[in-house]
Structure formats: C-alpha cells, structure tokens
Design an enzyme around this catalytic site. Structure first.
Site, PDB file in Angstrom:
ATOM      1  N   HIS A 172       0.799  -1.219   0.000  1.00  0.00           N
ATOM      2  CA  HIS A 172       0.000   0.000   0.000  1.00  0.00           C
ATOM      3  C   HIS A 172       0.831   1.269   0.000  1.00  0.00           C
ATOM      4  O   HIS A 172       0.368   2.301  -0.499  1.00  0.00           O
ATOM      5  CB  HIS A 172      -0.950   0.010   1.203  1.00  0.00           C
ATOM      6  CG  HIS A 172      -2.230  -0.728   0.964  1.00  0.00           C
ATOM      7  ND1 HIS A 172      -2.340  -2.097   1.145  1.00  0.00           N
ATOM      8  CD2 HIS A 172      -3.447  -0.302   0.536  1.00  0.00           C
ATOM      9  CE1 HIS A 172      -3.574  -2.468   0.857  1.00  0.00           C
ATOM     10  NE2 HIS A 172      -4.263  -1.401   0.480  1.00  0.00           N
ATOM     11  N   GLY A 173       2.024   1.251   0.557  1.00  0.00           N
ATOM     12  CA  GLY A 173       2.768   2.501   0.550  1.00  0.00           C
ATOM     13  C   GLY A 173       4.132   2.383   1.196  1.00  0.00           C
ATOM     14  O   GLY A 173       4.373   1.514   2.044  1.00  0.00           O
TER      15      GLY A 173
END
Length: 488
Positions: A334-335
C-alpha cells in the site's frame, strides 16, 4: 481524468459509440474488426493513463514488453532452470527496477541515510525527486500474475502483443483495480462481443452507485477528515474518534466507489471485472472482514504469496506466520511509509490472534441447540460486529495519517481523552455518513446475501435515470478529490 469528472464522461461516450456503432458500421469482417477494436481500446487506455503524465506511458509499456517477452520464452523453454531464471528476471525487473525504484527508493534511501548519518556523519544515498506513477502497484501485480501463471503452466503464453498489452492497461481498472489476472481476463479477449448481450441496467447501477459513494459521500466528508488528520494534537478526543471512523469509511467509499465505476464501465464495453468489495462492515471477524475488503488484492496475495509459502498445509505456527506475513506484504504494497508497514503488521497480528482464539475456544454451534439461545444471536452479532469494526477503524488511523508521529498523537489523544477543537459539523458528518453506510449495508445484505427484493420494471428504472442523474449532480461537491488509491 477521473471517473467522476465530466471529461471522463466525454471520453467514455466516445469510446462506447466507437466500439459499438462506428466499427460495426465500417467493418464487415469479424476478425479484422476485433483486431482493430483491441488496438483502439489499447490506444484509448494509454491516452487515459497518459492524461496524468505522458511519461507514464513509457513505464507501463516497458513493464508490458518485459512480461510479454518472458511469457513467450517461458512457453518455448523446456529446461526448468532456464524457466526459473526467466521468472526471476520478470520478478526482479518489475518489483525492484520498476515498482521498487519509483515507489520505495526514497523510503529505503532515507532509512539507510539515517543509519549512515548516525554512524558516519554523512548520508550515503541521494534523495531523488520521483513522481509516483498512478496505479503502479496495480498494473505491476497484474502483469506479474501472468508470468507466474505461465511459469506454473496454468495458462498458455499470449502470442498477440496487442491483446496482452490491453490486458495490462485496460483503462477501467488500470489505475486502481480491481486487480484482474490473465486467467480471468485474457479469455474475454477471444470471446465475440455483442451489444445486445450487455446488461445495461446492472452496468449503470454499478456506475451510479460508485459515483454516489465517491463523488457525493466520500468527497463530502473529505475536508472534515483532512482537517482533523492534519492537526491531531489540536482536536478533542471525540473529534479524533470521529476522524478514525470517518477515515476508514472514506477509504471504503472512495475505493469501492472506484471499483464499482470500473466494473460498470467495463460491462458497458462487454467485459467483466471481479467484485472488489462485498459489504465488509457486516463482518463479525477479522478473517471475515478481509474476505469482503479489497477482494482482488487479497485473492492475489493468497494465490501468489500465502499458498506458495505453504498456506494452511504446514504446522500451526508456520500457518500463523504465513497469515501474518501475507498481511504484512499487503501493508508494504500500500505505501512506502512506516505507517503502512505497521498497518499491515497490525492487521496480521489481529488475524493471528483470531486464529489462536479459534484454537483455544473452538466453535460449539453444532453441539448447542441454537433455538434455546436465539434471543442472544442479535446482541452477540452486534457486539462482535462493533468490536471488529472498531479494530479496523483504529488501525485505519495509521493508514490515513500523514506521518508516523501524527498517528501516535492521534491514538494517544483518543485514549488519554485530550481536549481541543470539536465542532458541530464534525458530528453532523459522522452521523449522516454512518446512517448512509448502515442503510446501504442493510439493504445490500437483504438484496445480495439473502436474495430478497423484487426487480424494478425496466421502463420505470430507465425513466428514473434522468432524475437520479440530476440529483447526483446537485449533491456533488464543487471540488472533486482525487481517488485515495491513485497513490498506490
């Protein structure tokens, strides 16, 4: 260009009428028409993607060319050692040189520089000004699923570059999913498409519902959420609780809204995309929640991470580690921030905790006559549901916070019951969003889970579209907000 913008409606109408009316009128040869149709959809997809930044087109073309080449080589090669190295080449190129560089380089460089700065007094790696291409994690995972499946000999290699490139870049789901695999999408490119086969009512419902979730509900509460998360130290504990709940709900509305609009857009062009969300907030367990949330990513992680690690065919301890590690990978995907790493690890922790609970307290439903305890079913369900959603909302603080420090300030402010800013509009946004979410899940449960409800006559439904279109336009905030998952 985003789905809720007027530019997208113009773009999509042009594509729709070209596909279904212009090409059939010009070309009489089915094979030639299909070939030109795929080429047109490919060009349209690249135009759609490059509308953010024209340079991104070269990146997705590079990823596509690499995996197309690897797929061809894998299908022709019989030596297992060579096939393994071909797969490794695809994995390293996509995960390290494409996804790794653009998404994770600066994060890793900062961590290394922190260590070298402390130990040697100088930074070792330069920090680069990198523009993160929209949806890079989505099309990278999608393309990788193809080379892995070809390596496993589960699908044949695609010989036609146009078809394969269209699979990677098909514009409805290109930027934020749903993640589709070659085994589910590629066969659709070989199936003749007919306008009369399109389920127009279902497609329009998907798109309008997605638009309502994103452009009306999510965008309406975005300013409130952004204000609180920007300064958690200055807000009351109640405001922080509101932001924790609204932040998690906003991610759902924003992302499931995109997915619904993507599914509707694809259906109108004759293609089916997988469901990505299925009423997640009615779940009463951690595992049940993640079976309903971002279903295509969880399916990808199950097929290409969890099962290859041994899945549930290993010891109890190893299975728990496999579950935790899969959720950890989800957080990293996700990041490139510690907040996402911790968020994934936290979800994995609760997943493992639930597994331990099931081992210590196995389900006794089959041995207990439920008729004697029917009056307890609703309170027990409600308690489990509230507990499960509370876990998700508190975890979502890390997902939504701007930094690691802000996330801890946010949680500390909640549990220490700090004083600060608390405005009436915060309660208003919280109550009406919770109301819409509860109503939507309640109606969705009886329509889709229970299969109840009557079909609306087609004439009445189509007659309502202009009214619904007007209402949605009037309810849409003036300033649109980019989709949250574009950053992934």
């Amino acid at each position: 260009m985003i789905f809720s913008d007027f530019e997208y409606f113009v773009f999509f109408l042009f594509v729709f009428f070209t596909v279904w009316y212009l090409f059939p009128a010009i070309f009489t040869n089915q094979t030639k028409e299909t070939r030109i149709l795929h080429t047109f959809l490919l060009v349209s997809s690249y135009f759609f993607y490059m509308s953010w930044d024209y340079r991104f087109g070269a990146l997705i073309l590079l990823s596509t060319a690499i995996d197309y080449y690897v797929g061809i080589k894998l299908s022709n090669e019989t030596r297992e050692r060579v096939r393994y190295y071909l797969l490794l080449f695809s994995l390293i190129t996509n995960l390290v040189f494409i996804l790794g560089f653009f998404k994770y380089y600066n994060f890793v460089a900062n961590q290394i520089n922190s260590v070298t700065g402390f130990a040697f007094g100088n930074e070792f790696l330069p920090i680069l000004k990198i523009i993160l291409p929209a949806g890079i994690s989505f099309f990278t995972f999608q393309s990788l699923s193809y080379t892995i499946d070809v390596y496993r000999k589960e699908i044949p290699a695609e010989k036609d570059f146009i078809r394969f490139a269209l699979f990677v870049s098909f514009f409805p789901q290109l930027v934020a999913g749903p993640i589709v695999t070659a085994r589910t999408f590629m066969p659709q490119l070989y199936t003749p498409k007919k306008l009369e086969d399109i389920e127009f009512r279902v497609a329009i419902r998907f798109f309008m519902l997605g638009y309502f979730k994103k452009a009306v509900l999510s965008d309406m509460v975005a300013p409130t959420i952004d204000t609180i998360y920007a300064n958690p130290a200055g807000h009351h504990a109640y405001a922080l609780l509101i932001a924790a709940a609204l932040g998690g709900i906003q991610v759902y509305l924003d992302f499931s809204g995109y997915s619904d609009m993507a599914i509707g857009s694809a259906m109108l062009l004759g293609y089916k995309l997988p469901t990505n969300f299925n009423l997640p907030f009615i779940a009463t367990s951690v595992s049940g929640f993640w079976r309903r949330w971002h279903m295509t990513l969880n399916s990808w992680l199950r097929d290409y991470i969890y099962i290859p690690m041994g899945g549930s065919r290993v010891t109890s301890v190893r299975r728990k580690f496999n579950l935790w590690f899969t959720m950890f990978v989800s957080g990293v995907w996700h990041g490139a921030q510690w907040t996402f790493v911790f968020w994934g690890s936290l979800n994995g922790f609760f997943y493992v905790l639930e597994e331990i609970w099931k081992e210590w307290f196995p389900d006794k439903k089959e041995t207990i006559p439920t008729t004697n305890f029917r009056f307890l079913q609703v309170p027990i369900w409600l308690f489990q549901n509230i507990l499960n959603n509370s876990i998700f909302f508190l975890g979502a603080v890390f997902f939504r916070s701007l930094s690691w420090e802000n996330a801890w300030i946010h949680l500390k402010g909640i549990f220490l019951f700090q004083t600060g800013n608390l405005r009436p509009y915060m309660w208003k946004d919280f109550l009406w969003i919770i109301g819409f979410l509860t109503l939507g899940h309640f109606v969705g449960y009886f329509l889709f889970e229970k299969g109840k409800g009557k079909q609306i006559p087609a004439s009445l439904e189509f007659a309502m579209y202009p009214i619904l279109f007007l209402v949605l336009n009037l309810a849409t905030p003036e300033n649109s907000v980019p989709f949250i998952y574009f950053q992934f």
